[in-house]
Design a protein around this motif. Structure first.
Motif: not given
Length: 238
Positions: A88-89, A108, A110, A112, A156, A158
């Motif tokens: 995602d990011s 960092d 992220k 899914t 999700k 992280d």
């Protein structure tokens, strides 16, 4: 006229006594010859080995058929599908050269995780790893959390990744030159030990291996990074 002398042939007594008469005393039939039994009768070890070998092959074939049938039934009942993952990011918290010219990186990420199965749960076990690479050089890595993902569940994640590379000066120069193009290729690799749950049955551990080929526009620390392209492929390793 002189008397003719009669010459009588001499009889070989030994030959006469040793000669076997062809005619029996009771008739004129020929005596059957006696059959001599073989000195070394054939052994049956070869036939026993063949029988054992045939039985073994038959049992193995039967087991293979039973296992294939069970797997086919389980496949039809549960209809297993590989989980799907997407990035995602991506955020760079720190990227700098140390005094010893090593490169320190902190990312960092992220992610899914999607479990599309209706009847299969996934246990993500301890020991899962996530890493980011640039041109076959690892920049950083981190641990995946341990959790259970239920049927048709979307989770999700992280994940914090850190790393230090001793060839920092060379690597930083290459990254800076690549950044001028606005397209920086990164390879995000996943190695996750999981256990599959079929109904109430928890199977042995397997591994989910995969990678996501990313193209980002920048590697500047504490700036918004845009993911321009993403291509993820995963497989199950028994």
């Amino acid at each position: 006229m002189a008397d003719h002398q009669k010459i009588h042939p001499m009889v070989d007594v030994e030959a006469a006594t040793s000669r076997v008469p062809l005619v029996s005393d009771k008739g004129t039939g020929i005596r059957p010859q006696a059959q001599v039994p073989p000195l070394n009768p054939p052994r049956k070890s070869g036939s026993c080995f063949c029988k054992c070998f045939c039985w073994t092959i038959s049992i193995l074939v039967l087991l293979i058929i039973i296992i294939a049938a069970v797997i086919g039934i389980l496949y039809l009942v549960f209809q297993p599908k590989l989980p799907k993952y997407s990035v995602d990011s991506l955020k760079i918290s720190d990227l700098r050269l140390n005094l010893d010219l090593s490169l320190y990186a902190k990312f960092d990420v992220k992610i899914t995780a999607n479990n599309p199965n209706k009847k299969i749960g996934i246990y993500y076990e301890k020991g899962g790893r996530l890493s980011v690479w640039y041109t076959k050089t690892q920049l950083c890595e981190g641990s995946l959390p341990k959790f259970y993902q239920g049927h048709q569940n979307i989770t999700k994640l992280d994940v914090e990744l850190t790393g230090q590379n001793q060839y920092g000066n060379t690597l930083m120069n290459a990254l800076q030159q690549q950044q001028q193009t606005g397209r920086i290729p990164l390879d995000l690799k996943v190695d996750a030990p999981v256990a599959i749950k079929l109904g109430r049955l928890k199977l042995r551990k397997v591994r989910i291996l995969g990678e996501c080929l990313l193209v980002v526009d920048s590697l500047s620390a504490n700036n918004q990074i845009s993911i321009k392209a993403s291509n993820c492929k995963f497989k199950l390793k028994l």
